[in-house]
Design a protein around this motif. Structure first.
Motif, PDB file in Angstrom:
ATOM      1  N   SER A  57      39.802 -14.013 -60.966  1.00 15.99           N
ATOM      2  CA  SER A  57      40.399 -15.294 -61.312  1.00 15.99           C
ATOM      3  C   SER A  57      41.741 -15.493 -60.595  1.00 15.99           C
ATOM      4  CB  SER A  57      40.534 -15.396 -62.837  1.00 15.99           C
ATOM      5  OG  SER A  57      41.794 -15.868 -63.207  1.00 15.99           O
ATOM      6  N   LEU A  58      42.502 -14.413 -60.456  1.00 15.74           N
ATOM      7  CA  LEU A  58      43.788 -14.522 -59.741  1.00 15.74           C
ATOM      8  C   LEU A  58      43.570 -14.853 -58.270  1.00 15.74           C
ATOM      9  CD1 LEU A  58      46.051 -11.628 -61.087  1.00 15.74           C
ATOM     10  CD2 LEU A  58      46.048 -14.047 -61.679  1.00 15.74           C
ATOM     11  N   ARG A  59      42.530 -14.263 -57.723  1.00 13.41           N
ATOM     12  CA  ARG A  59      42.245 -14.504 -56.303  1.00 13.41           C
ATOM     13  C   ARG A  59      42.022 -15.998 -56.073  1.00 13.41           C
ATOM     14  NH1 ARG A  59      38.734 -10.332 -55.490  1.00 13.41           N
ATOM     15  NH2 ARG A  59      40.375  -8.948 -54.756  1.00 13.41           N
ATOM     16  N   VAL A  60      41.345 -16.645 -57.003  1.00  8.27           N
ATOM     17  CA  VAL A  60      41.097 -18.085 -56.884  1.00  8.27           C
ATOM     18  C   VAL A  60      42.381 -18.872 -57.160  1.00  8.27           C
ATOM     19  CG1 VAL A  60      39.809 -20.030 -57.846  1.00  8.27           C
ATOM     20  CG2 VAL A  60      38.698 -17.793 -57.578  1.00  8.27           C
ATOM     21  N   ARG A  61      43.054 -18.506 -58.224  1.00  7.86           N
ATOM     22  CA  ARG A  61      44.247 -19.259 -58.621  1.00  7.86           C
ATOM     23  C   ARG A  61      45.368 -19.192 -57.589  1.00  7.86           C
ATOM     24  NH1 ARG A  61      45.484 -19.612 -64.717  1.00  7.86           N
ATOM     25  NH2 ARG A  61      43.568 -18.952 -65.705  1.00  7.86           N
ATOM     26  N   THR A  62      45.444 -18.088 -56.839  1.00  8.15           N
ATOM     27  CA  THR A  62      46.603 -17.898 -55.958  1.00  8.15           C
ATOM     28  C   THR A  62      46.187 -17.946 -54.490  1.00  8.15           C
ATOM     29  OG1 THR A  62      46.337 -15.494 -55.995  1.00  8.15           O
ATOM     30  CG2 THR A  62      47.765 -16.443 -57.677  1.00  8.15           C
ATOM     31  N   ARG A  63      45.109 -18.690 -54.239  1.00  2.15           N
ATOM     32  CA  ARG A  63      44.568 -18.749 -52.874  1.00  2.15           C
ATOM     33  C   ARG A  63      45.633 -19.035 -51.824  1.00  2.15           C
ATOM     34  NH1 ARG A  63      39.851 -21.633 -54.429  1.00  2.15           N
ATOM     35  NH2 ARG A  63      41.385 -23.284 -54.591  1.00  2.15           N
ATOM     36  N   GLU A  70      54.608 -16.092 -57.922  1.00  3.24           N
ATOM     37  CA  GLU A  70      53.502 -17.007 -58.248  1.00  3.24           C
ATOM     38  C   GLU A  70      52.303 -16.223 -58.793  1.00  3.24           C
ATOM     39  OE1 GLU A  70      55.176 -17.077 -55.459  1.00  3.24           O
ATOM     40  OE2 GLU A  70      55.829 -19.135 -55.026  1.00  3.24           O
ATOM     41  N   ALA A  74      50.601 -16.523 -62.459  1.00  5.28           N
ATOM     42  CA  ALA A  74      49.156 -16.756 -62.612  1.00  5.28           C
ATOM     43  C   ALA A  74      48.542 -15.685 -63.520  1.00  5.28           C
ATOM     44  CB  ALA A  74      48.475 -16.762 -61.242  1.00  5.28           C
ATOM     45  N   ALA A  77      49.404 -16.504 -67.136  1.00  8.20           N
ATOM     46  CA  ALA A  77      48.599 -17.625 -67.644  1.00  8.20           C
ATOM     47  C   ALA A  77      47.173 -17.167 -67.942  1.00  8.20           C
ATOM     48  CB  ALA A  77      48.588 -18.765 -66.624  1.00  8.20           C
ATOM     49  N   ASP A  78      46.643 -16.336 -67.039  1.00  5.37           N
ATOM     50  CA  ASP A  78      45.276 -15.838 -67.239  1.00  5.37           C
ATOM     51  C   ASP A  78      45.193 -14.989 -68.509  1.00  5.37           C
ATOM     52  OD1 ASP A  78      43.257 -13.414 -66.776  1.00  5.37           O
ATOM     53  OD2 ASP A  78      42.487 -15.179 -65.728  1.00  5.37           O
ATOM     54  N   GLU A  81      45.271 -17.099 -71.642  1.00  9.16           N
ATOM     55  CA  GLU A  81      43.960 -17.744 -71.846  1.00  9.16           C
ATOM     56  C   GLU A  81      42.952 -16.776 -72.452  1.00  9.16           C
ATOM     57  OE1 GLU A  81      44.158 -20.628 -68.065  1.00  9.16           O
ATOM     58  OE2 GLU A  81      42.236 -19.598 -68.350  1.00  9.16           O
TER      59      GLU A  81
END
Ligand code: GDP
Length: 302
Positions: A57-63, A70, A74, A77-78, A81
């Motif tokens: 999920s971090l890989r997507v969020r911090t592309r 940052e 992220a 936040a993950d 959630e």
């Protein structure tokens, strides 16, 4: 409150934070940062499965960024959630009038912190002006009944006990009758610590639940599973076994003060999707905190 939580979580926090702090100045590229974060999460007992999900999920969020700040935001936040997955239902003893008393059944393996957690809950609701009764439905161990009786005396609460070796469901029945007579707001029912693989004992939990529901429609209003955080990933194994039978409505993670494995809280919330209602942070009757995902994550990072 946050300061307190931070201090209580210091073992998990310091292990985790040290690694994060090392990354701040490292100037590493994103993929290496993610590898290091994965290692930090696994060491905190977040577990491989949940860690992989977090990193994906971090890989997507911090592309679009290599910046550690940052990526850290992220991650926070993950985690919030994931920890919020099951927390929709707030814990409360406010029940509709028909459900007075509220009945909470407390289950878990021996030594996990059931009796202590009952004392903590009782003290907390007593201090909020509720009348609370305790039911010692662990009839297998005389010591367990004694331990609850000692807490009851210390806190000035009624304790309904059964005969040693007697039927736990009948103690639960007596406790509801007593609570109805005296107009109590809440009854906390202690149960025998069971090895989660013992089918008979698990069936007995179902019997207690059935009897409670027959005496008082809607009861038990909560079935709280007590899990010892110091056993890390094994807590997840235990929880899965209990979930097969007993209609768990929420979890309490105990002994978070004594462990560096606090990441287990994340794994449990993520994989079980059940609300974590309280966390235990010490042996005293005051060492119970309402679980808040945001406060928990802040305490780990700040
Ligand atoms: P039970 O067998 O499940 O009823 O477990 P107990 O309530 O007797 O607790 C077992 C041991 O764990 C006792 O020594 C408690 O004082 C201790 N304990 C329970 N909760 C906590 C906690 O949140 N933190 C710490 N440090 N110890 C705890």
């Amino acid at each position: 409150m946050l300061g307190n939580l931070r201090e209580k979580l210091s073992k998990t926090r310091s292990a985790f934070k040290q690694r994060l702090d090392a990354l701040v100045k490292s100037g590493k590229p994103r993929e290496e940062i993610l590898d290091d974060l994965a290692e930090a999460l696994i060491l905190a007992d977040v577990g491989v499965a949940t860690t992989e999900k977090i990193i994906d999920s971090l890989r997507v969020r911090t592309r679009k960024t290599d910046g550690f700040p940052e990526i850290r935001e992220a991650l926070k936040a993950d985690l919030v959630e994931r920890l919020s997955r099951g927390t929709a239902a707030a814990s409360t003893v406010d029940a509709p009038p028909a459900a007075k008393p509220a009945v909470w059944l407390i289950v878990g393996v021996n030594g996990g912190g059931k009796t202590t957690t009952i004392a903590k809950l009782a003290r907390r609701f007593r201090d909020e002006g509720r009348s609370v009764g305790l039911a010692a439905a662990d009839t297998f161990r005389a010591a367990a009944q004694e331990q609850l009786a000692v807490w009851g005396e210390r806190l000035g609460l009624d304790v309904i006990k059964g005969r040693y070796g007697g039927d736990p469901a009948s103690v639960a029945f007596d406790a509801v009758q007593h609570a109805l007579r005296k107009g109590l707001d809440l009854v906390l029912v202690d149960t025998a610590g069971r090895v989660h693989t013992n089918a008979n004992l698990m069936l007995e939990l179902e019997k207690i639940t059935r009897i409670l529901g027959r005496e008082l429609p809607g009861a038990p209003h909560e079935i709280l599973l007590i899990l010892d955080a110091t056993i890390g990933q094994n807590a997840l194994v235990q929880a899965r076994e209990f979930l097969k039978v007993s209609g768990i409505t929420g979890l309490v993670l105990t002994k978070l003060d004594g462990t560096a494995k606090g990441g287990i809280v994340v794994a449990i919330a993520d994989e079980l999707g059940l609300p974590i209602k309280f966390i235990g942070t010490g042996e005293g009757a005051e060492d119970l905190i309402d679980f808040s995902p945001a406060a928990f994550v802040d305490a780990l990072f700040e």
